[in-house]
Motif scaffolding. Structure first.
Motif, short mmCIF file in Angstrom:
data_model
loop_
_atom_site.label_atom_id
_atom_site.label_comp_id
_atom_site.label_asym_id
_atom_site.label_seq_id
_atom_site.Cartn_x
_atom_site.Cartn_y
_atom_site.Cartn_z
N GLN A 25 -11.03 -1.98 -6.32
CA GLN A 25 -9.87 -2.84 -6.04
C GLN A 25 -9.95 -4.03 -7.00
OE1 GLN A 25 -7.22 -2.44 -3.93
NE2 GLN A 25 -6.46 -4.30 -4.86
N GLU A 29 -4.51 -9.27 -5.08
CA GLU A 29 -3.26 -9.06 -4.35
C GLU A 29 -3.16 -7.60 -3.91
OE1 GLU A 29 1.44 -9.33 -5.39
OE2 GLU A 29 0.09 -10.68 -6.42
N VAL A 30 -2.77 -7.39 -2.67
CA VAL A 30 -2.61 -6.02 -2.16
C VAL A 30 -1.19 -5.85 -1.64
CG1 VAL A 30 -5.04 -5.67 -1.56
CG2 VAL A 30 -3.50 -6.65 0.11
N ILE A 31 -0.72 -4.63 -1.66
CA ILE A 31 0.61 -4.30 -1.16
C ILE A 31 0.46 -3.58 0.16
CG2 ILE A 31 2.69 -2.95 -1.58
CD1 ILE A 31 2.12 -3.29 -4.58
N LYS A 32 1.15 -4.07 1.16
CA LYS A 32 1.09 -3.45 2.48
C LYS A 32 2.31 -2.55 2.66
CE LYS A 32 0.84 -4.33 7.36
NZ LYS A 32 1.09 -5.25 8.45
N VAL A 33 2.07 -1.33 3.05
CA VAL A 33 3.15 -0.38 3.28
C VAL A 33 3.24 -0.13 4.79
CG1 VAL A 33 3.98 1.95 2.82
CG2 VAL A 33 2.75 0.69 1.04
N ASN A 34 4.41 -0.36 5.33
CA ASN A 34 4.62 -0.13 6.75
C ASN A 34 4.84 1.36 7.01
OD1 ASN A 34 4.47 -2.87 7.43
ND2 ASN A 34 6.61 -3.17 6.92
#
Length: 95
Positions: A25, A29-34
């Protein structure tokens, strides 16, 4: 001298090391997917089917939404053929 040898050694390649985690990683910054949710809607306009006085009911699986739809059709046979299950992203949002 220790740091020089540790960089390429087994210590830095261990799954527990910070070096290994940064390789997996590299960005902070991380992207959250619902997760996708499903609702029962009318066939004619994709507006959500709601029972009087209740808000939109969302389900985490299509099967759960289909079970709910079948229960509502069993209660009111006039709904047969007028409802379907769709992802919440396809709902016609009423302002």
């Amino acid at each position: 001298l220790f740091n020089h040898f540790a960089k390429g050694g087994a210590v830095s390649k261990s799954e527990l090391s910070l070096s290994f985690k940064k390789k997996m990683q590299p960005h902070d910054e991380v992207i959250k997917v619902n997760p996708q949710e499903f609702s029962v809607a009318f066939n004619t306009d994709n507006k959500a089917y709601t029972v009087e006085g209740n808000d939109l009911i969302s389900f985490t699986s299509m099967a759960m939404a289909e079970d709910y739809m079948q229960q509502q059709i069993n209660k009111d046979p006039n709904l047969a053929g007028g409802l379907h299950v769709i992802p919440n992203t396809d709902l016609n949002q009423v302002a």
